[in-house]
Design a protein around this motif. Structure first.
Motif, PDB file in Angstrom:
ATOM      1  N   UNK A   1       0.823  -1.224   0.000  1.00  0.00           N
ATOM      2  CA  UNK A   1       0.000   0.000   0.000  1.00  0.00           C
ATOM      3  C   UNK A   1       0.853   1.267   0.000  1.00  0.00           C
ATOM      4  N   UNK A   2       2.150   1.125   0.281  1.00  0.00           N
ATOM      5  CA  UNK A   2       3.076   2.267   0.311  1.00  0.00           C
ATOM      6  C   UNK A   2       3.726   2.537  -1.041  1.00  0.00           C
ATOM      7  N   UNK A   3       3.309   1.839  -2.077  1.00  0.00           N
ATOM      8  CA  UNK A   3       3.989   1.919  -3.374  1.00  0.00           C
ATOM      9  C   UNK A   3       4.121   3.353  -3.884  1.00  0.00           C
ATOM     10  N   UNK A   4       3.063   4.118  -3.845  1.00  0.00           N
ATOM     11  CA  UNK A   4       3.126   5.486  -4.375  1.00  0.00           C
ATOM     12  C   UNK A   4       4.050   6.370  -3.540  1.00  0.00           C
ATOM     13  N   UNK A   5       4.041   6.195  -2.231  1.00  0.00           N
ATOM     14  CA  UNK A   5       4.937   6.982  -1.377  1.00  0.00           C
ATOM     15  C   UNK A   5       6.392   6.614  -1.633  1.00  0.00           C
ATOM     16  N   UNK A   6       6.659   5.322  -1.809  1.00  0.00           N
ATOM     17  CA  UNK A   6       8.028   4.890  -2.101  1.00  0.00           C
ATOM     18  C   UNK A   6       8.463   5.423  -3.460  1.00  0.00           C
ATOM     19  N   UNK A   7       7.582   5.375  -4.427  1.00  0.00           N
ATOM     20  CA  UNK A   7       7.888   5.903  -5.761  1.00  0.00           C
ATOM     21  C   UNK A   7       8.240   7.395  -5.677  1.00  0.00           C
ATOM     22  N   UNK A   8       7.520   8.133  -4.855  1.00  0.00           N
ATOM     23  CA  UNK A   8       7.780   9.570  -4.702  1.00  0.00           C
ATOM     24  C   UNK A   8       9.141   9.840  -4.058  1.00  0.00           C
ATOM     25  N   UNK A   9       9.645   8.891  -3.262  1.00  0.00           N
ATOM     26  CA  UNK A   9      10.956   9.043  -2.617  1.00  0.00           C
ATOM     27  C   UNK A   9      12.103   8.593  -3.523  1.00  0.00           C
ATOM     28  N   UNK A  10      11.767   7.999  -4.654  1.00  0.00           N
ATOM     29  CA  UNK A  10      12.778   7.454  -5.554  1.00  0.00           C
ATOM     30  C   UNK A  10      13.571   8.556  -6.242  1.00  0.00           C
TER      31      UNK A  10
ATOM     32  N   UNK B   1      16.401   2.169  -6.749  1.00  0.00           N
ATOM     33  CA  UNK B   1      15.675   3.410  -7.037  1.00  0.00           C
ATOM     34  C   UNK B   1      16.286   4.664  -6.410  1.00  0.00           C
ATOM     35  N   UNK B   2      17.300   4.515  -5.580  1.00  0.00           N
ATOM     36  CA  UNK B   2      17.843   5.689  -4.898  1.00  0.00           C
ATOM     37  C   UNK B   2      16.821   6.301  -3.958  1.00  0.00           C
ATOM     38  N   UNK B   3      16.085   5.429  -3.282  1.00  0.00           N
ATOM     39  CA  UNK B   3      15.014   5.873  -2.399  1.00  0.00           C
ATOM     40  C   UNK B   3      15.570   6.679  -1.230  1.00  0.00           C
ATOM     41  N   UNK B   4      15.008   7.851  -1.042  1.00  0.00           N
ATOM     42  CA  UNK B   4      15.430   8.728   0.053  1.00  0.00           C
ATOM     43  C   UNK B   4      15.015   8.125   1.386  1.00  0.00           C
ATOM     44  N   UNK B   5      15.951   8.127   2.335  1.00  0.00           N
ATOM     45  CA  UNK B   5      15.685   7.694   3.700  1.00  0.00           C
ATOM     46  C   UNK B   5      15.700   8.930   4.595  1.00  0.00           C
ATOM     47  N   UNK B   6      15.112   8.850   5.784  1.00  0.00           N
ATOM     48  CA  UNK B   6      15.061  10.022   6.663  1.00  0.00           C
ATOM     49  C   UNK B   6      16.445  10.633   6.912  1.00  0.00           C
ATOM     50  N   UNK B   7      16.503  11.953   6.940  1.00  0.00           N
ATOM     51  CA  UNK B   7      17.790  12.650   7.084  1.00  0.00           C
ATOM     52  C   UNK B   7      18.484  12.305   8.397  1.00  0.00           C
ATOM     53  N   UNK B   8      17.741  12.083   9.470  1.00  0.00           N
ATOM     54  CA  UNK B   8      18.368  11.721  10.747  1.00  0.00           C
ATOM     55  C   UNK B   8      19.107  10.388  10.617  1.00  0.00           C
ATOM     56  N   UNK B   9      18.537   9.443   9.871  1.00  0.00           N
ATOM     57  CA  UNK B   9      19.207   8.160   9.643  1.00  0.00           C
ATOM     58  C   UNK B   9      20.459   8.360   8.802  1.00  0.00           C
ATOM     59  N   UNK B  10      20.370   9.170   7.765  1.00  0.00           N
ATOM     60  CA  UNK B  10      21.522   9.411   6.897  1.00  0.00           C
ATOM     61  C   UNK B  10      22.663  10.053   7.692  1.00  0.00           C
TER      62      UNK B  10
END
Length: 134
Positions: free
Chosen positions: A21-30, A93-102
């Protein structure tokens, strides 16, 4: 009990059908993680200890480019936790992860820490408490 923070969408403790169900959100982070960072981040995600091993396999919810055996298993570095297949989303996909984690990973030069058996059990206890609450 050691509390750990979910890694954004990838901190989902759920089966594949719910995660999809998170597919669109993950796509937006790509496409938000630079190519040169992807291998190191993905290796960190894979190298962190598995806290909860789950059978089955997951399939890429964005564009069906990969599948992962045990993809919904949970890894942790003692601060964050994520699904096993997170590394593939980062690499593919180069999916963005939260900045605090990075920032957290960069501070360790992207070397996943070793956790003791006791630390792993403490994190497992945290997951079990989430299960009984929800």
């Amino acid at each position: 009990m050691r509390q750990v923070t979910p890694l954004g969408l990838f901190g989902s403790i759920s089966g594949q059908s719910h995660f999809s169900r998170n597919a669109e959100e993950i796509k937006a982070l790509s496409g938000h993680m630079p190519l040169h960072e992807r291998p190191r981040v993905a290796e960190y995600l894979r190298a962190a200890p598995v806290i909860i091993a789950l059978m089955g396999h997951t399939e890429d919810v964005v564009d069906q480019k990969f599948s992962v055996m045990g993809g919904s298993a949970l890894h942790s570095d003692g601060t964050y936790y994520w699904r096993r297949d997170t590394a593939e989303y980062v690499e593919t996909y180069g999916t963005r992860l939260p900045s605090a984690f990075m920032e957290h990973g960069a501070r360790t030069d992207w070397h996943a820490p070793s956790l003791t058996d006791e630390e792993i059990m403490d994190i497992d206890d945290f997951f079990m408490s989430l299960r009984t609450q929800g």
